[in-house]
Design a protein around this motif. Sequence first.
Motif, PDB file in Angstrom:
ATOM      1  N   GLY A 152      -6.331  20.891-128.562  1.00 48.48           N
ATOM      2  CA  GLY A 152      -7.724  20.450-128.595  1.00 48.48           C
ATOM      3  C   GLY A 152      -8.641  21.413-127.882  1.00 48.48           C
ATOM      4  O   GLY A 152      -9.755  21.700-128.365  1.00 48.48           O
ATOM      5  N   LYS A 153      -8.197  21.943-126.741  1.00 47.90           N
ATOM      6  CA  LYS A 153      -9.016  22.908-125.993  1.00 47.90           C
ATOM      7  C   LYS A 153      -9.183  24.202-126.790  1.00 47.90           C
ATOM      8  O   LYS A 153     -10.265  24.784-126.819  1.00 47.90           O
ATOM      9  CB  LYS A 153      -8.373  23.203-124.639  1.00 47.90           C
ATOM     10  CG  LYS A 153      -8.229  22.001-123.732  1.00 47.90           C
ATOM     11  CD  LYS A 153      -9.555  21.351-123.409  1.00 47.90           C
ATOM     12  CE  LYS A 153     -10.491  22.272-122.653  1.00 47.90           C
ATOM     13  NZ  LYS A 153     -11.783  21.591-122.340  1.00 47.90           N
ATOM     14  N   ILE A 154      -8.115  24.654-127.417  1.00 49.46           N
ATOM     15  CA  ILE A 154      -8.202  25.885-128.214  1.00 49.46           C
ATOM     16  C   ILE A 154      -9.105  25.664-129.428  1.00 49.46           C
ATOM     17  O   ILE A 154      -9.957  26.497-129.744  1.00 49.46           O
ATOM     18  CB  ILE A 154      -6.792  26.332-128.649  1.00 49.46           C
ATOM     19  CG1 ILE A 154      -5.990  26.786-127.422  1.00 49.46           C
ATOM     20  CG2 ILE A 154      -6.879  27.452-129.679  1.00 49.46           C
ATOM     21  CD1 ILE A 154      -4.533  27.097-127.724  1.00 49.46           C
ATOM     22  N   SER A 155      -8.942  24.532-130.107  1.00 53.39           N
ATOM     23  CA  SER A 155      -9.754  24.239-131.290  1.00 53.39           C
ATOM     24  C   SER A 155     -11.234  24.182-130.945  1.00 53.39           C
ATOM     25  O   SER A 155     -12.087  24.598-131.745  1.00 53.39           O
ATOM     26  CB  SER A 155      -9.312  22.908-131.914  1.00 53.39           C
ATOM     27  OG  SER A 155      -7.968  22.973-132.352  1.00 53.39           O
ATOM     28  N   ALA A 156     -11.550  23.670-129.753  1.00 47.39           N
ATOM     29  CA  ALA A 156     -12.953  23.560-129.352  1.00 47.39           C
ATOM     30  C   ALA A 156     -13.585  24.923-129.104  1.00 47.39           C
ATOM     31  O   ALA A 156     -14.814  25.051-129.102  1.00 47.39           O
ATOM     32  CB  ALA A 156     -13.062  22.691-128.103  1.00 47.39           C
ATOM     33  N   ALA A 157     -12.743  25.944-128.914  1.00 43.55           N
ATOM     34  CA  ALA A 157     -13.261  27.288-128.648  1.00 43.55           C
ATOM     35  C   ALA A 157     -13.201  28.187-129.878  1.00 43.55           C
ATOM     36  O   ALA A 157     -13.237  29.410-129.756  1.00 43.55           O
ATOM     37  CB  ALA A 157     -12.466  27.930-127.503  1.00 43.55           C
ATOM     38  N   VAL A 158     -13.093  27.585-131.063  1.00 43.67           N
ATOM     39  CA  VAL A 158     -12.998  28.361-132.316  1.00 43.67           C
ATOM     40  C   VAL A 158     -14.343  28.363-133.035  1.00 43.67           C
ATOM     41  O   VAL A 158     -14.999  27.329-133.159  1.00 43.67           O
ATOM     42  CB  VAL A 158     -11.905  27.786-133.250  1.00 43.67           C
ATOM     43  CG1 VAL A 158     -11.978  28.427-134.629  1.00 43.67           C
ATOM     44  CG2 VAL A 158     -10.526  28.022-132.628  1.00 43.67           C
TER      45      VAL A 158
END
Length: 328
Positions: free
Chosen positions: A318-324
């Motif tokens: 979720g954290k990685i997806s939010a930074a895409v």
Amino acid sequence: MCAQSHLHDSSHTEVSVARQSPNRPDADEPEIDADELEADELDEELDDDTPTAEGAAATGDRSLWTDTRIDPVEIALPSGVGLTLRAYRLSTTLTPTDIGEREEDLFESRARHAVPEDDEDTVIILDDDFPAEEDEDATEEIERRGKHERDEDEDAEADEEEDEEPAEDVPAFLTYKGQLLLFKNAESLVAFVRSGAPNDLAQLDTWDELRERIQPADVAASEEDSYELDLVVENLRGGHDSWDLHLLIDAGEVARDLAYALRLQPVLTALSPGSPLDDLDEALRSAAGGGLGAFRGRRRLKKIGAQQASIGWRTIIGKISAAVDWRD
């Protein structure tokens, strides 16, 4: 003489007719030059080797990536599959991505407030060499000399650490202002690279060469550079017996790389040495290694809670997806 001549002519005619008989498959076909046939076959082979839209994956040509030391990467997230670029360079040669405009990290804020005051780091120095009773002046002198010597020792140790610790290779992705740029297809990635748009990989010494040479046919991630983060949580929920060791190990590697490049401190903390997810990673690697270590690794995996692991990984993804930043 006339009779003999007539017989000779008649015999010659029969031979000619026999050579042109329709019962022979190549009777009416012209003779084929062997050199021309070989040349035609060579041309066909060259045509087959010409890069197409399927690109480097079909031809195996990775000279562009070898020369520039940059690689195409494919990442599958719950929101889709995208292409980006990754390189490894010395940490001293890279400027980290700017996260000044990124919104405040709520996860980090919650974690910070969750730490009890009693758990704050406190350094207590116990020195048994001090005498139990001393006059005040002597005590002050000892403390002054001790502090001075400690300061000198700390400065010397810091200088030694700076001299001894060599710069290491660290990951850098196609990022900008704290966000990972992911492209839905090779054509859009190539168009972005050629456009000269600002990004964090532009600081690399081989970036200009990549801009000049890159073609859509080149953008094909190898198997080892393809990551299926979208399958991790579901796989962990399936239970220990269904865990895909290599899927989870690869996910850990790319998650660490992305967390470093994007400066996602909560993800780095969640995967740091000694954390539950790091213990999971070590057990996975042991289980996949074979031999006695594999047996011990599988035993360690049985002790790791599948639900806890899936919740931890869901947060990371979720954290990685939010930074895409998705690009078409």
